[in-house]
Write a protein that holds these residues in place. Sequence first.
Motif, short mmCIF file in Angstrom:
data_model
loop_
_atom_site.label_atom_id
_atom_site.label_comp_id
_atom_site.label_asym_id
_atom_site.label_seq_id
_atom_site.Cartn_x
_atom_site.Cartn_y
_atom_site.Cartn_z
N ALA A 1 0.84 -1.20 0.00
CA ALA A 1 0.00 0.00 0.00
C ALA A 1 0.88 1.25 0.00
CB ALA A 1 -0.92 0.00 1.22
N ARG A 2 0.48 2.24 -0.81
CA ARG A 2 1.25 3.49 -0.90
C ARG A 2 1.23 4.22 0.45
NH1 ARG A 2 2.86 4.69 -5.92
NH2 ARG A 2 1.74 3.62 -7.60
N GLY A 3 2.40 4.69 0.86
CA GLY A 3 2.51 5.45 2.10
C GLY A 3 2.52 4.61 3.36
N SER A 4 2.58 3.27 3.20
CA SER A 4 2.47 2.42 4.38
C SER A 4 3.83 1.93 4.89
CB SER A 4 1.59 1.20 4.08
OG SER A 4 2.28 0.29 3.24
N VAL A 5 4.90 2.13 4.11
CA VAL A 5 6.19 1.57 4.49
C VAL A 5 6.87 2.46 5.54
CG1 VAL A 5 8.47 0.86 3.69
CG2 VAL A 5 6.47 0.51 2.24
N SER A 6 7.27 1.85 6.64
CA SER A 6 7.99 2.62 7.64
C SER A 6 9.05 1.74 8.28
CB SER A 6 7.03 3.14 8.72
OG SER A 6 6.49 2.05 9.43
N LYS A 7 10.16 2.37 8.67
CA LYS A 7 11.24 1.65 9.34
C LYS A 7 11.04 1.78 10.85
CE LYS A 7 14.61 0.22 6.43
NZ LYS A 7 14.21 -1.09 5.97
N ALA A 8 11.27 0.67 11.57
CA ALA A 8 11.19 0.74 13.02
C ALA A 8 12.46 1.38 13.57
CB ALA A 8 11.00 -0.66 13.60
N PHE B 1 4.89 -2.60 6.77
CA PHE B 1 4.10 -2.10 5.64
C PHE B 1 2.79 -2.86 5.59
CE2 PHE B 1 4.99 -5.76 2.89
CZ PHE B 1 6.20 -6.22 3.39
N VAL B 2 1.93 -2.42 4.70
CA VAL B 2 0.60 -3.02 4.58
C VAL B 2 0.47 -3.61 3.18
CG1 VAL B 2 -1.87 -2.52 4.51
CG2 VAL B 2 -0.43 -1.45 6.26
N VAL B 3 0.01 -4.86 3.11
CA VAL B 3 -0.23 -5.50 1.82
C VAL B 3 -1.73 -5.51 1.56
CG1 VAL B 3 -0.16 -7.70 0.59
CG2 VAL B 3 1.85 -6.91 1.83
N GLY B 4 -2.13 -5.04 0.38
CA GLY B 4 -3.55 -5.00 0.03
C GLY B 4 -3.81 -5.65 -1.31
N ASP B 5 -5.04 -6.09 -1.54
CA ASP B 5 -5.40 -6.66 -2.85
C ASP B 5 -6.64 -5.99 -3.42
OD1 ASP B 5 -7.34 -7.59 -1.21
OD2 ASP B 5 -6.96 -9.71 -1.54
N PHE C 1 11.55 -3.95 -4.25
CA PHE C 1 10.47 -3.72 -3.29
C PHE C 1 10.15 -2.24 -3.26
CE2 PHE C 1 9.06 -2.41 0.88
CZ PHE C 1 8.09 -3.34 1.19
N ARG C 2 8.93 -1.88 -3.62
CA ARG C 2 8.54 -0.47 -3.45
C ARG C 2 7.03 -0.32 -3.31
NH1 ARG C 2 12.03 1.99 -8.03
NH2 ARG C 2 13.47 0.43 -7.33
N GLU C 3 6.63 0.85 -2.84
CA GLU C 3 5.21 1.10 -2.62
C GLU C 3 4.47 1.06 -3.94
OE1 GLU C 3 4.85 4.72 -0.47
OE2 GLU C 3 5.68 3.87 1.37
N GLY C 4 3.30 0.46 -3.94
CA GLY C 4 2.50 0.36 -5.16
C GLY C 4 2.90 -0.80 -6.05
N SER C 5 3.92 -1.58 -5.61
CA SER C 5 4.41 -2.69 -6.41
C SER C 5 3.99 -4.01 -5.76
CB SER C 5 5.92 -2.63 -6.48
OG SER C 5 6.34 -2.58 -7.80
N GLY C 6 4.10 -5.09 -6.52
CA GLY C 6 3.71 -6.40 -6.00
C GLY C 6 4.76 -6.98 -5.09
N VAL C 7 4.32 -7.79 -4.11
CA VAL C 7 5.24 -8.39 -3.17
C VAL C 7 4.68 -9.73 -2.73
CG1 VAL C 7 4.23 -7.41 -1.06
CG2 VAL C 7 6.68 -7.83 -1.15
N VAL C 8 5.57 -10.69 -2.45
CA VAL C 8 5.16 -11.97 -1.86
C VAL C 8 5.99 -12.15 -0.59
CG1 VAL C 8 5.04 -14.46 -2.14
CG2 VAL C 8 4.59 -12.99 -4.09
N ALA C 9 5.31 -12.34 0.55
CA ALA C 9 6.01 -12.49 1.83
C ALA C 9 5.80 -13.91 2.34
CB ALA C 9 5.47 -11.49 2.84
#
Lengths: 240, 144
Positions: free
Chosen positions: B60-67, B75-79, B96-104
């Motif tokens: 999700a855009r704007g969801s990535v943050s470092k602890a 971050f938040v994964v949405g579909d 890995f970037r916001e708005g891009s696909g990811v598999v965890a």
Amino acid sequence: MPSIHALANPARFLKVARPLTPWLFWVGVALIAIGAWAGLTRTPADYLQGESVRILYIHVPTAWLGMGGWSGLAIASVTYLVWRHPLAHIAARAIAVPGALFAFLCLSTGAIWGRPTWGTWWQWDGRLTSMLLLFFVYLAYLALARADAERGGDGRIPALFGIGGTVLLPIIRYSVVWWNTLHQGPSITVSGSAIDGAILWPLAFTLSGFTLFFAAVVLMRMRAALAHAQVEARLRRLVA
Amino acid sequence: MTAKHQRLTLALLALLAITGAALLALSGLRDQAAFFYAPADLRRAPPAAGTAIRLGGMVARGSVSKAADGVTTRFVVGDGQATTPVTYRGILPDLFREGSGVVAEGRLDTAGTFVADTILAKHDERYMPPEVAGALHKTETLER
């Protein structure tokens, strides 16, 4: 079907295949060279993948020929089973080795691309696994065809196997549509290409080049198999 | 002639039977053969906490943050239908970037947060030069 019957005659086949082979081979090599040069120097890098996008100029043709090879092998197998043309059997066996090689190249170039792009060499997703299965099916066909020939079989069993393996082709093609996969969906479909034209065009050269090269290798292998059969027949006559 | 036709019919029937069998098997496999679950799948049928699964979707855009520790990323994964919060300790792949696909790969904890051991970047089917991508969406794509 007179055309099939005409080409099924080994003498007539050789008359066409002998002059055709160098043409296919050298035009294929030239097209691959042009495509490789253009793909390495004349196209921009991808906005996300960077330079590793260039692997597509080899990866896509090898995937196409790995699968196209099995289609040819299956058509030859049906032709052999129904019309019993010995040339069809020779064609199927001639296709299997380059087909297996291209399936292997498809898997390895995919792994080399996957490492920087996905962050992994290999994952058991639907597309990767089904393509690996096709590679194994090629190897199984080669072993089966050789065993059948050594046992003095007439090639019917490998031909049946050749038809059976066709099941994998739609599975590979639609794996990325049916299932969640790590591999992306098809970029080039009937409705157009999701690959920008500036990146896409050298692919036409490598795709056609590798296809002609593949055809040349198949013709060479078929001629070698025919020559081998001729030598064996002559030896048998000498012994008798 | 008849024998040939018989063989042709048999070959076609065999091909039809094999294709039918494969399609049946595949429709049965449909859910099991998926490489990852989407957040909507997790909401519909939540797996037991601690079961190893893969979660896939868009970051999700704007969801990535470092602890604060510097190595943990949240971050938040949405579909498009549901979202799942993810935490990951380690080095992220380049793509890995916001708005891009990811598999965890990892497991859900009891609070419903996905704790990832491995992050794979998923590439989509679009390939384009940076100028074209920049014209399409001028946000984070030109940072390279």
